[in-house]
Design an enzyme around this catalytic site. Structure first.
Site, mmCIF file in Angstrom:
data_model
loop_
_atom_site.group_PDB
_atom_site.id
_atom_site.type_symbol
_atom_site.label_atom_id
_atom_site.label_comp_id
_atom_site.label_asym_id
_atom_site.label_seq_id
_atom_site.Cartn_x
_atom_site.Cartn_y
_atom_site.Cartn_z
ATOM 1 N N TYR A 114 50.180 44.604 33.751
ATOM 2 C CA TYR A 114 49.027 45.373 34.347
ATOM 3 C C TYR A 114 49.172 46.747 33.740
ATOM 4 O O TYR A 114 48.223 47.343 33.106
ATOM 5 C CB TYR A 114 48.954 45.432 35.897
ATOM 6 C CG TYR A 114 47.775 46.254 36.446
ATOM 7 C CD1 TYR A 114 46.677 45.626 36.433
ATOM 8 C CD2 TYR A 114 48.031 47.588 36.617
ATOM 9 C CE1 TYR A 114 45.367 46.337 36.822
ATOM 10 C CE2 TYR A 114 46.730 48.364 37.277
ATOM 11 C CZ TYR A 114 45.593 47.779 37.187
ATOM 12 O OH TYR A 114 44.321 48.168 37.364
ATOM 13 N N SER A 138 43.431 53.139 35.091
ATOM 14 C CA SER A 138 44.393 53.084 35.951
ATOM 15 C C SER A 138 45.433 54.074 36.197
ATOM 16 O O SER A 138 45.812 54.715 35.045
ATOM 17 C CB SER A 138 45.191 51.777 36.251
ATOM 18 O OG SER A 138 46.044 51.819 37.241
#
Length: 189
Positions: free
Chosen positions: A157, A144
């Site tokens: 995250y 990501s």
């Protein structure tokens, strides 16, 4: 003219029943590979399987909570039992809890790290000997932008996706002897 084919190959896609995972599964299927969709939601998977079958490939759903090492092992074993091999593993399963760091509970932290990072390790660990057995394979770990920078609402995250990058590098160096390595987010062997 087809310049690239995955006919005869088998891919396992965690979280392959929606979003990026389904997109990855469709891309792999479009090249002719059989696809194992791994996830927890059977109803959502039924829709994904129908879409993949329309592409003319074999596909199955295998229910798995990939946060659990034993379920990752069972997933890979079931894929091998069904198709005889695993050539591609897409570690895509992921989640996030959008909270500021001071508000993130311990169980939320572990849930995100176990879903996003531990699952990729456990599935890769289970798939590795099967890929070696068939002469090589490909592990694709989905990172990501948060692998590179943080955001106030994405502490767990960002940590998990940063971990994916470093874990991928470490696995690539460990497994390079089994074939080759050619990029940061993808280890071939």
């Amino acid at each position: 003219m087809n310049l690239f084919s995955l006919k005869g190959k088998v891919a396992v896609v965690t979280g392959g029943n929606g979003g990026i995972g389904l997109g990855m599964a469709r891309g792999i299927a479009s090249l002719g590979a059989a696809v194992v969709v791994a996830g927890r939601n059977e109803d959502k998977a039924a829709v994904a399987l129908a879409a993949l079958r329309e592409m003319g490939v074999e596909t199955v759903f295998i229910a798995a909570d990939v946060k659990q090492k034993a379920e990752c092992q069972a997933l890979i074993a079931a894929a091998v039992e069904r198709f005889g091999r695993v050539d591609i593993l897409v570690n895509n399963a992921g989640t996030s809890v959008r909270k500021l760091p001071q508000d993130l509970a311990e169980d939320e932290w572990h849930h995100v790290l176990d879903t996003n990072l531990s699952s990729a390790f456990f599935c890769s660990q289970a798939a590795y000997p099967e890929m070696v057995r068939v002469g090589g394979g490909k592990v694709i770990n989905v990172g990501s932008m948060m692998s590179l920078f943080g955001a106030p609402y994405a502490t767990a995250y960002a940590a998990s996706k940063g971990g994916i990058v470093q874990m991928t590098r470490a696995m690539a160096t460990a497994w390079a002897k089994d074939n080759y390595v050619d990029s940061l987010y993808e280890a071939h062997f």
